[in-house]
Design an enzyme around this catalytic site. Structure first.
Site, PDB file in Angstrom:
ATOM      1  N   THR A 182     -13.225 -40.156   8.498  1.00  0.00           N
ATOM      2  CA  THR A 182     -11.876 -40.256   7.820  1.00  0.00           C
ATOM      3  C   THR A 182     -11.613 -38.976   7.125  1.00  0.00           C
ATOM      4  O   THR A 182     -12.587 -38.075   6.943  1.00  0.00           O
ATOM      5  CB  THR A 182     -12.274 -40.980   6.582  1.00  0.00           C
ATOM      6  OG1 THR A 182     -12.883 -42.196   6.761  1.00  0.00           O
ATOM      7  CG2 THR A 182     -10.939 -41.207   5.822  1.00  0.00           C
ATOM      8  N   THR A 185     -13.736 -40.932   1.498  1.00  0.00           N
ATOM      9  CA  THR A 185     -14.320 -40.925   2.627  1.00  0.00           C
ATOM     10  C   THR A 185     -15.459 -41.552   2.424  1.00  0.00           C
ATOM     11  O   THR A 185     -16.193 -41.432   1.360  1.00  0.00           O
ATOM     12  CB  THR A 185     -14.377 -39.793   3.292  1.00  0.00           C
ATOM     13  OG1 THR A 185     -15.342 -38.950   2.546  1.00  0.00           O
ATOM     14  CG2 THR A 185     -13.088 -38.966   3.605  1.00  0.00           C
ATOM     15  N   GLY A 186     -16.188 -42.145   3.790  1.00  0.00           N
ATOM     16  CA  GLY A 186     -17.520 -42.864   3.688  1.00  0.00           C
ATOM     17  C   GLY A 186     -17.505 -44.325   3.699  1.00  0.00           C
ATOM     18  O   GLY A 186     -16.305 -44.685   4.300  1.00  0.00           O
ATOM     19  N   GLY A 190     -16.184 -47.418   3.441  1.00  0.00           N
ATOM     20  CA  GLY A 190     -15.095 -48.161   2.854  1.00  0.00           C
ATOM     21  C   GLY A 190     -15.416 -49.355   2.040  1.00  0.00           C
ATOM     22  O   GLY A 190     -14.900 -49.581   0.889  1.00  0.00           O
ATOM     23  N   ARG A 208     -11.183 -55.341  11.375  1.00  0.00           N
ATOM     24  CA  ARG A 208     -11.969 -54.962  10.176  1.00  0.00           C
ATOM     25  C   ARG A 208     -11.283 -53.864   9.526  1.00  0.00           C
ATOM     26  O   ARG A 208     -10.667 -52.957  10.226  1.00  0.00           O
ATOM     27  CB  ARG A 208     -13.270 -54.389  10.269  1.00  0.00           C
ATOM     28  CG  ARG A 208     -13.993 -53.834   9.106  1.00  0.00           C
ATOM     29  CD  ARG A 208     -13.735 -52.305   9.169  1.00  0.00           C
ATOM     30  NE  ARG A 208     -14.492 -51.588   7.934  1.00  0.00           N
ATOM     31  CZ  ARG A 208     -14.563 -50.391   7.428  1.00  0.00           C
ATOM     32  NH1 ARG A 208     -13.579 -49.365   8.314  1.00  0.00           N
ATOM     33  NH2 ARG A 208     -15.253 -49.982   6.612  1.00  0.00           N
ATOM     34  N   VAL A 209     -10.594 -53.758   8.310  1.00  0.00           N
ATOM     35  CA  VAL A 209      -9.823 -52.945   7.628  1.00  0.00           C
ATOM     36  C   VAL A 209     -10.792 -52.295   6.385  1.00  0.00           C
ATOM     37  O   VAL A 209     -11.621 -52.983   5.889  1.00  0.00           O
ATOM     38  CB  VAL A 209      -8.495 -53.438   7.036  1.00  0.00           C
ATOM     39  CG1 VAL A 209      -7.935 -52.580   6.287  1.00  0.00           C
ATOM     40  CG2 VAL A 209      -7.767 -54.105   8.332  1.00  0.00           C
ATOM     41  N   GLY A 210     -10.952 -50.930   6.434  1.00  0.00           N
ATOM     42  CA  GLY A 210     -11.584 -50.401   5.455  1.00  0.00           C
ATOM     43  C   GLY A 210     -10.743 -50.015   4.419  1.00  0.00           C
ATOM     44  O   GLY A 210      -9.833 -50.573   3.767  1.00  0.00           O
ATOM     45  N   ASP A 211     -11.198 -48.966   3.431  1.00  0.00           N
ATOM     46  CA  ASP A 211     -10.453 -48.538   2.052  1.00  0.00           C
ATOM     47  C   ASP A 211      -9.347 -47.790   2.559  1.00  0.00           C
ATOM     48  O   ASP A 211      -8.437 -47.666   1.603  1.00  0.00           O
ATOM     49  CB  ASP A 211     -11.591 -47.893   1.294  1.00  0.00           C
ATOM     50  CG  ASP A 211     -12.224 -46.490   1.989  1.00  0.00           C
ATOM     51  OD1 ASP A 211     -12.235 -46.758   3.219  1.00  0.00           O
ATOM     52  OD2 ASP A 211     -12.450 -45.573   1.161  1.00  0.00           O
TER      53      ASP A 211
HETATM   54  N1  GLY Z   1     -13.864 -44.873   4.520  1.00  0.00           N
HETATM   55  C1  GLY Z   1     -13.388 -45.152   5.834  1.00  0.00           C
HETATM   56  C2  GLY Z   1     -13.661 -46.643   6.298  1.00  0.00           C
HETATM   57  O1  GLY Z   1     -14.528 -47.060   5.783  1.00  0.00           O
HETATM   58  O2  GLY Z   1     -12.987 -47.122   7.009  1.00  0.00           O
END
Ligand code: GLY
Length: 367
Positions: A213, A264-265, A267, A241-244
């Site tokens: 990210t 970042t990291g 999510g 799948r959707v992250g943060d």
């Molecule tokens: N921070 C990016 C994700 O987990 O998708």
């Protein structure tokens, strides 16, 4: 009686000295981003200097990463989902107009930040996902591309080959053994034309799926703020799948009265503390950017009862930029293990000259 500035800062009940914000806004330009954003920060600063809007500038900055096939955590060349398909997430927030937009699970478009920007500018919605987001992007003329580079396809195949069922079996390779600790010799046999370094990288990302990210935040001399976060998300994720990153309040939050934050990291852990919003609200209550980020990281650790063994299984970084120019990068861990050494976690900064990396403050010491 409250003065207009205190009302605007939403901190009227706090003494000015404690808020740290009830001081004249410094006429300074600052851009910060995750460590992969040195070029993005430089490009953003160049555009700020030429008088461009803060959101135009940060989006142009991260477009460099999105279009770069060598950044395997963002855009074109991002590591794919478990089906070998690259799915992208992004969000944007424009401080001066208090508007925002985002896209999730977007396929075939290299620059999801531009699509998030179009959602903000051209619709009465905030978030579009999947097939609808792709159709929307095409309607605005963005070209469709295959986002899977040869390098990312190789890493995906290596990941497939690393998988085993409980009996140690894998349909994607000839062996029946459990996965070894190091890249198996069979990899060289399977991919004879791939150099050692690329194979070692592919094995590393196969067994430790990364969540890369880029987050980028900018402040101009008028005190205007904007931010963007864009990603290909967790490697080998379940499709959909959707992250943060596209979730406003988690992967990105900007409040023109206070400041901005992003992440970042991993999510999933950020989503459970609404990190970016938490950080901005902390700054509104008077915390410095560092304190605000560390407090959010403490909430993440609390979700695991501060159990270092479980926390050691992931990385999470926050970035914060206050309206008065105070900024920070903060990491859950002091560093990452790379070839037997602990390498500090850094973030990128540009305050008008060359972009540079600074060390993140951190919550936990990596031993
Ligand atoms: N921070 C990016 C994700 O987990 O998708």
């Amino acid at each position: 009686m409250m003065n207009r500035r205190q009302v605007l800062l939403g901190s009227a009940l706090l003494p000015a000295a404690r808020t740290g914000l009830a001081v004249p806004t410094a006429a300074r330009m600052i851009v910060i981003s995750s460590a992969n954003g040195l070029r993005a920060c430089s490009r953003t600063m160049e555009l700020l200097k030429s008088g461009q809007d803060t959101l135009d500038a940060v989006v142009a900055g991260v477009n460099i990463n999105e279009e770069d096939p060598e950044d395997s955590s963002v855009g074109f060349g991002g590591l794919p989902n478990e089906d070998g398909v690259v799915e992208l997430d992004a969000s944007v927030m424009h401080g001066p107009t208090r508007r925002c937009g985002s896209v999730a699970s977007l396929r075939n478009i290299k620059t999801p930040s531009k699509v998030a920007r179009l959602v903000m500018d051209q619709t009465d919605h905030v978030m579009l996902a999947g097939e609808g987001a792709l159709r929307f992007a095409k309607a605005f003329g963005l070209p469709e591309d295959n986002l899977l580079t040869e390098k990312s396809r190789l890493a995906w195949l290596v990941w497939k080959k690393s998988l085993r069922d409980s009996g140690g079996h894998n349909n994607w390779g000839p062996g029946l053994d459990a996965p070894p600790e190091r890249p198996p010799a069979s990899l060289k046999r399977d991919f004879p034309n791939v150099d050692e370094e690329t194979l070692a990288w592919a094995w590393e990302v196969a067994i430790h799926p990364p969540t890369g990210t880029i987050n980028c935040l900018a402040l101009n001399p008028k005190g205007e703020l904007s931010g963007v976060t864009t990603t290909s998300g967790l490697a080998w994720k379940i499709p959909g799948r959707v992250g943060d990153s596209p979730v406003l309040g988690a992967g990105l939050w900007v409040d023109q009265d206070v400041g901005g934050a992003g992440s970042t990291g991993r999510g999933e852990e950020n989503l459970r503390v609404a990190g970016a919003h938490t950080i901005v609200e902390n700054m509104r209550r008077g915390m410095s950017a560092k304190e605000a980020c560390l407090d959010a990281l403490k909430r993440v650790a609390r979700n695991f009862d501060n159990d270092a063994a479980r926390l050691a299984q992931f990385d999470l970084n926050f970035y914060a930029l206050r309206k008065d120019g105070d900024y920070a990068g903060a990491a859950l861990w002091s560093g990452r293990l790379r070839q037997g050494k602990i390498v500090p976690i850094t973030f990128a900064v540009n305050d008008g000259g060359e972009s540079r990396l600074e060390n993140c403050v951190y919550l936990l010491e990596k031993k």
